[in-house]
Write a protein that holds these residues in place. Structure first.
Motif, PDB file in Angstrom:
ATOM      1  N   TRP A 130       0.801  -1.218   0.000  1.00 32.92           N
ATOM      2  CA  TRP A 130       0.000   0.000   0.000  1.00 32.92           C
ATOM      3  C   TRP A 130       0.839   1.276   0.000  1.00 32.92           C
ATOM      4  O   TRP A 130       1.862   1.368   0.681  1.00 32.92           O
ATOM      5  N   ASP A 131       0.343   2.268  -0.716  1.00 33.47           N
ATOM      6  CA  ASP A 131       0.858   3.631  -0.631  1.00 33.47           C
ATOM      7  C   ASP A 131      -0.077   4.383   0.306  1.00 33.47           C
ATOM      8  O   ASP A 131      -1.286   4.461   0.066  1.00 33.47           O
ATOM      9  N   ALA A 132       0.463   4.934   1.399  1.00 28.03           N
ATOM     10  CA  ALA A 132      -0.378   5.532   2.425  1.00 28.03           C
ATOM     11  C   ALA A 132      -1.217   6.680   1.871  1.00 28.03           C
ATOM     12  O   ALA A 132      -2.383   6.843   2.228  1.00 28.03           O
ATOM     13  N   ASP A 133      -0.639   7.488   1.000  1.00 29.02           N
ATOM     14  CA  ASP A 133      -1.363   8.615   0.424  1.00 29.02           C
ATOM     15  C   ASP A 133      -2.551   8.129  -0.398  1.00 29.02           C
ATOM     16  O   ASP A 133      -3.659   8.675  -0.295  1.00 29.02           O
ATOM     17  N   ALA A 134      -2.351   7.090  -1.209  1.00 27.93           N
ATOM     18  CA  ALA A 134      -3.424   6.567  -2.050  1.00 27.93           C
ATOM     19  C   ALA A 134      -4.537   5.955  -1.207  1.00 27.93           C
ATOM     20  O   ALA A 134      -5.728   6.150  -1.496  1.00 27.93           O
ATOM     21  N   VAL A 135      -4.171   5.210  -0.169  1.00 26.67           N
ATOM     22  CA  VAL A 135      -5.192   4.600   0.683  1.00 26.67           C
ATOM     23  C   VAL A 135      -5.961   5.675   1.434  1.00 26.67           C
ATOM     24  O   VAL A 135      -7.189   5.633   1.528  1.00 26.67           O
ATOM     25  N   LEU A 136      -5.248   6.674   1.954  1.00 27.34           N
ATOM     26  CA  LEU A 136      -5.931   7.758   2.657  1.00 27.34           C
ATOM     27  C   LEU A 136      -6.852   8.529   1.714  1.00 27.34           C
ATOM     28  O   LEU A 136      -7.942   8.957   2.101  1.00 27.34           O
ATOM     29  N   CYS A 137      -6.436   8.685   0.467  1.00 29.27           N
ATOM     30  CA  CYS A 137      -7.272   9.325  -0.541  1.00 29.27           C
ATOM     31  C   CYS A 137      -8.543   8.508  -0.762  1.00 29.27           C
ATOM     32  O   CYS A 137      -9.657   9.068  -0.809  1.00 29.27           O
ATOM     33  N   ALA A 138      -8.407   7.208  -0.902  1.00 26.73           N
ATOM     34  CA  ALA A 138      -9.568   6.339  -1.118  1.00 26.73           C
ATOM     35  C   ALA A 138     -10.519   6.377   0.069  1.00 26.73           C
ATOM     36  O   ALA A 138     -11.733   6.515  -0.090  1.00 26.73           O
ATOM     37  N   LEU A 139      -9.953   6.257   1.272  1.00 26.59           N
ATOM     38  CA  LEU A 139     -10.785   6.268   2.465  1.00 26.59           C
ATOM     39  C   LEU A 139     -11.423   7.636   2.675  1.00 26.59           C
ATOM     40  O   LEU A 139     -12.567   7.742   3.117  1.00 26.59           O
ATOM     41  N   GLY A 140     -10.683   8.697   2.342  1.00 26.87           N
ATOM     42  CA  GLY A 140     -11.225  10.041   2.485  1.00 26.87           C
ATOM     43  C   GLY A 140     -12.357  10.301   1.519  1.00 26.87           C
ATOM     44  O   GLY A 140     -13.295  11.035   1.844  1.00 26.87           O
ATOM     45  N   ALA A 141     -12.278   9.715   0.327  1.00 28.04           N
ATOM     46  CA  ALA A 141     -13.366   9.859  -0.638  1.00 28.04           C
ATOM     47  C   ALA A 141     -14.608   9.120  -0.165  1.00 28.04           C
ATOM     48  O   ALA A 141     -15.730   9.630  -0.252  1.00 28.04           O
ATOM     49  N   ALA A 142     -14.416   7.910   0.344  1.00 30.18           N
ATOM     50  CA  ALA A 142     -15.549   7.094   0.771  1.00 30.18           C
ATOM     51  C   ALA A 142     -16.130   7.556   2.100  1.00 30.18           C
ATOM     52  O   ALA A 142     -17.341   7.497   2.307  1.00 30.18           O
ATOM     53  N   ASP A 143     -15.259   8.031   2.998  1.00 28.17           N
ATOM     54  CA  ASP A 143     -15.684   8.362   4.360  1.00 28.17           C
ATOM     55  C   ASP A 143     -14.875   9.550   4.867  1.00 28.17           C
ATOM     56  O   ASP A 143     -13.993   9.400   5.708  1.00 28.17           O
ATOM     57  N   PRO A 144     -15.146  10.764   4.366  1.00 24.22           N
ATOM     58  CA  PRO A 144     -14.313  11.925   4.722  1.00 24.22           C
ATOM     59  C   PRO A 144     -14.319  12.236   6.204  1.00 24.22           C
ATOM     60  O   PRO A 144     -13.324  12.739   6.737  1.00 24.22           O
ATOM     61  N   ASP A 145     -15.400  11.929   6.905  1.00 24.78           N
ATOM     62  CA  ASP A 145     -15.475  12.256   8.328  1.00 24.78           C
ATOM     63  C   ASP A 145     -14.488  11.453   9.163  1.00 24.78           C
ATOM     64  O   ASP A 145     -14.182  11.846  10.291  1.00 24.78           O
ATOM     65  N   GLY A 146     -14.002  10.351   8.627  1.00 22.71           N
ATOM     66  CA  GLY A 146     -13.061   9.527   9.377  1.00 22.71           C
ATOM     67  C   GLY A 146     -11.613   9.922   9.209  1.00 22.71           C
ATOM     68  O   GLY A 146     -10.724   9.317   9.842  1.00 22.71           O
ATOM     69  N   THR A 147     -11.312  10.916   8.386  1.00 22.59           N
ATOM     70  CA  THR A 147      -9.925  11.248   8.070  1.00 22.59           C
ATOM     71  C   THR A 147      -9.148  11.695   9.302  1.00 22.59           C
ATOM     72  O   THR A 147      -7.997  11.284   9.510  1.00 22.59           O
ATOM     73  N   GLY A 148      -9.748  12.535  10.130  1.00 19.45           N
ATOM     74  CA  GLY A 148      -9.051  13.009  11.322  1.00 19.45           C
ATOM     75  C   GLY A 148      -8.642  11.871  12.240  1.00 19.45           C
ATOM     76  O   GLY A 148      -7.518  11.854  12.759  1.00 19.45           O
TER      77      GLY A 148
END
Length: 230
Positions: A130-148
């Motif tokens: 995994w690339d952390a930036d890409a996974v965080l991008c995917a998760l942020g798109a699907a569930d932005p409220d969980g990014t913090g």
């Protein structure tokens, strides 16, 4: 078998009540009728990357609807997260989940567990590609409220892998979200960008430096600290 592996294996059962579509509509210029019909007559778990990839890349744009994406999603996620399906990439799948309104699906709790397990794999499993930036991008798109919360978990640096992920990211260039699928107007992007530039991350790096005696981690943390300070 990791938690993520078990959740991936359990996707077909978790989505067992998602109805198989009787038809998939699509732009005739962008989708082959024969290809779409093949998706409908082939058992979902037997679909190959070559068969499912074109649909997965185009769904909700020129092909398909949220209901059929819900049906095919278990197989799409299995193929993407095992690396068997190179396109669409994970961040695009995250965007399509948001478009489809996945949080209203009956399977939403299971999917949330899977997304959480994916992020934990990023921070704790050195064997993952995994690339952390890409996974965080995917998760942020699907569930932005969980990014913090995900960034707070990263900043705990409870595993050398988490330090290495930040080190790799920091060496990659500008200290800002870089994946091509980031929505610069979105809340997840703004949260990640502010975290990278803010004092909380610098303080977390300094705290990690003080509690480790591993030479490799110390070198990585010094490099990250210098990049953050600059």
């Amino acid at each position: 078998m990791t938690v993520l592996d078990r959740l991936l294996a359990g996707l077909p059962e978790a989505f067992s009540t998602a109805p198989r579509p009787s038809r998939i509509d699509g732009c005739p210029c962008c989708a082959s009728r024969a290809g779409l019909d093949r998706l409908l007559r082939t058992p979902r778990e037997q679909l190959t990357p070559g068969e499912l990839g074109p649909y997965a890349a185009s769904v909700l744009n020129t092909v398909g609807a949220p209901a059929d994406l819900r049906y095919f999603l278990p197989r799409i996620l299995q193929l993407v997260l095992t690396g068997e399906l190179a396109w669409p990439e994970l961040p695009l799948v995250g965007r399509k989940l948001a478009q489809a309104g996945w949080q209203d699906w009956p399977e939403a709790p299971y999917l949330r567990r899977l997304l959480d397990a994916l992020w934990l794999d990023v921070l704790h499993d050195a064997g993952q590609w995994w690339d952390a930036d890409a996974v965080l991008c995917a998760l942020g798109a699907a569930d932005p409220d969980g990014t913090g919360g995900r960034l707070a978990e990263w900043a705990r640096f409870t595993d050398p892998v988490a330090v290495e992920r930040l080190y790799e990211f920091a060496l990659g260039g500008e200290l800002e979200p870089r994946d091509a699928f980031w929505d610069e107007r979105g809340a997840a992007y703004r949260t990640f960008a502010a975290w990278l530039r803010g004092p909380e991350l610098q303080l977390a790096v300094e705290a990690a430096f003080l509690r480790t005696d591993d030479p490799t981690q110390l070198d990585q943390l010094i490099t990250v600290h210098d990049i953050l300070a600059a």
